[in-house]
Design a protein around this motif. Structure first.
Motif, mmCIF file in Angstrom:
data_model
loop_
_atom_site.group_PDB
_atom_site.id
_atom_site.type_symbol
_atom_site.label_atom_id
_atom_site.label_comp_id
_atom_site.label_asym_id
_atom_site.label_seq_id
_atom_site.Cartn_x
_atom_site.Cartn_y
_atom_site.Cartn_z
ATOM 1 N N GLN A 152 0.852 -1.192 0.000
ATOM 2 C CA GLN A 152 0.000 0.000 0.000
ATOM 3 C C GLN A 152 0.890 1.245 0.000
ATOM 4 O O GLN A 152 1.508 1.587 1.009
ATOM 5 C CB GLN A 152 -0.905 -0.004 1.240
ATOM 6 C CG GLN A 152 -1.836 -1.203 1.319
ATOM 7 C CD GLN A 152 -2.823 -1.239 0.162
ATOM 8 O OE1 GLN A 152 -3.333 -0.205 -0.272
ATOM 9 N NE2 GLN A 152 -3.092 -2.441 -0.342
ATOM 10 N N ASP A 195 0.985 5.412 -1.120
ATOM 11 C CA ASP A 195 0.052 6.516 -1.370
ATOM 12 C C ASP A 195 0.316 7.260 -2.670
ATOM 13 O O ASP A 195 -0.548 7.989 -3.156
ATOM 14 C CB ASP A 195 0.086 7.509 -0.200
ATOM 15 C CG ASP A 195 -0.447 6.888 1.095
ATOM 16 O OD1 ASP A 195 -1.270 5.960 0.988
ATOM 17 O OD2 ASP A 195 -0.021 7.325 2.173
ATOM 18 N N GLN A 203 -0.517 3.956 -7.561
ATOM 19 C CA GLN A 203 -1.883 3.461 -7.669
ATOM 20 C C GLN A 203 -2.263 3.242 -9.136
ATOM 21 O O GLN A 203 -2.930 2.250 -9.467
ATOM 22 C CB GLN A 203 -2.857 4.449 -7.012
ATOM 23 C CG GLN A 203 -2.617 4.679 -5.519
ATOM 24 C CD GLN A 203 -2.778 3.406 -4.714
ATOM 25 O OE1 GLN A 203 -3.578 2.547 -5.070
ATOM 26 N NE2 GLN A 203 -2.029 3.295 -3.627
ATOM 27 N N ASP A 254 -3.332 -0.282 -10.973
ATOM 28 C CA ASP A 254 -4.539 -0.390 -11.797
ATOM 29 C C ASP A 254 -4.193 -0.956 -13.177
ATOM 30 O O ASP A 254 -4.944 -1.772 -13.737
ATOM 31 C CB ASP A 254 -5.214 0.980 -11.957
ATOM 32 C CG ASP A 254 -5.907 1.442 -10.676
ATOM 33 O OD1 ASP A 254 -6.197 0.580 -9.819
ATOM 34 O OD2 ASP A 254 -6.138 2.662 -10.538
#
Length: 216
Positions: free
Chosen positions: A168, A170, A175, A179
């Motif tokens: 994880q 940020d 991100q 995707d």
């Protein structure tokens, strides 16, 4: 001219006009009398082990075939007689004895490949690595290197890709990269795995009946 009569024996010895030879790695014939005793012993041992291995492999293949046929017959009978189905929508199913001491599990695993979006993800990740300091997230850099290195068959390391996705971070670019990896995933098929378990008492933990030689 004397006719050449060859006779190949199961022990790796070739008879040429009645004389014993062994074939070397270059395809040449070496008189058996010139083969070192330790090399002959090694040859005999390997041949014996491989013979057992081939026979065992054939037995396991027949066993798997019989197992899937038996379970398929059971599924069909239950569906016909009772209008019921064992297992979930994905095809995973568990069969168990009445006493609860034996069970057979069939697990269906998707076979996943990756499309062109994976290269987009790689370029975004490289961009992140360029800006992050060399000391930070060193473990992630290591995972990234392993994930995008292809194996001997030219395949991406799927396990490392999935490990990468568990982090994880940020950073919006990260991100977007994750995707892109998800978009790149293609289910190309599925494979069924059969596992067997027993236990002595109903309160005991299940013990796998191991057929994998490395784990036996």
């Amino acid at each position: 001219m004397e006719a050449v009569i060859l006779e190949e024996r199961a022990d790796g010895v070739t008879l040429i006009n009645g004389k014993e030879y062994m074939t070397d790695a270059k395809g040449g014939f070496v008189p058996l009398s010139l083969v070192k005793p330790q090399h002959k012993l090694e040859d005999e041992t390997v041949r014996k082990i491989i013979d057992y291995a081939i026979n065992l492999n054939a037995q396991i293949a027949r066993f798997r075939g019989h197992t899937m046929t038996d379970l398929g017959g059971l599924d069909a009978l239950i569906a016909q007689e009772y209008g019921a189905k064992i297992g979930g929508a994905k095809g995973n199913r568990t069969y168990q004895t009445i006493d609860g001491l034996m069970k057979v599990q069939v697990q269906v695993a998707d076979q996943i490949d990756f499309g062109a979006e994976l290269q987009v993800a790689k370029s975004i990740i490289d961009e992140c690595l360029t800006e992050w300091s060399a000391d930070s997230r060193a473990e992630i850099q290591s995972i990234i290197t392993r994930a995008f290195n292809t194996d001997q068959e030219g395949k991406i390391n799927r396990a490392e890709i999935f490990m990468l996705m568990r982090h994880q971070i940020d950073d919006p670019r990260w991100q977007r990269a994750m995707d892109a990896i998800r978009d790149a995933m293609r289910v190309t098929g599925s494979k069924e795995y059969v596992r067997f378990y027993t236990r002595a008492e109903i309160t005991d933990a299940w013990q796998a009946v191991t057929i994998d030689l490395a784990k036996a």
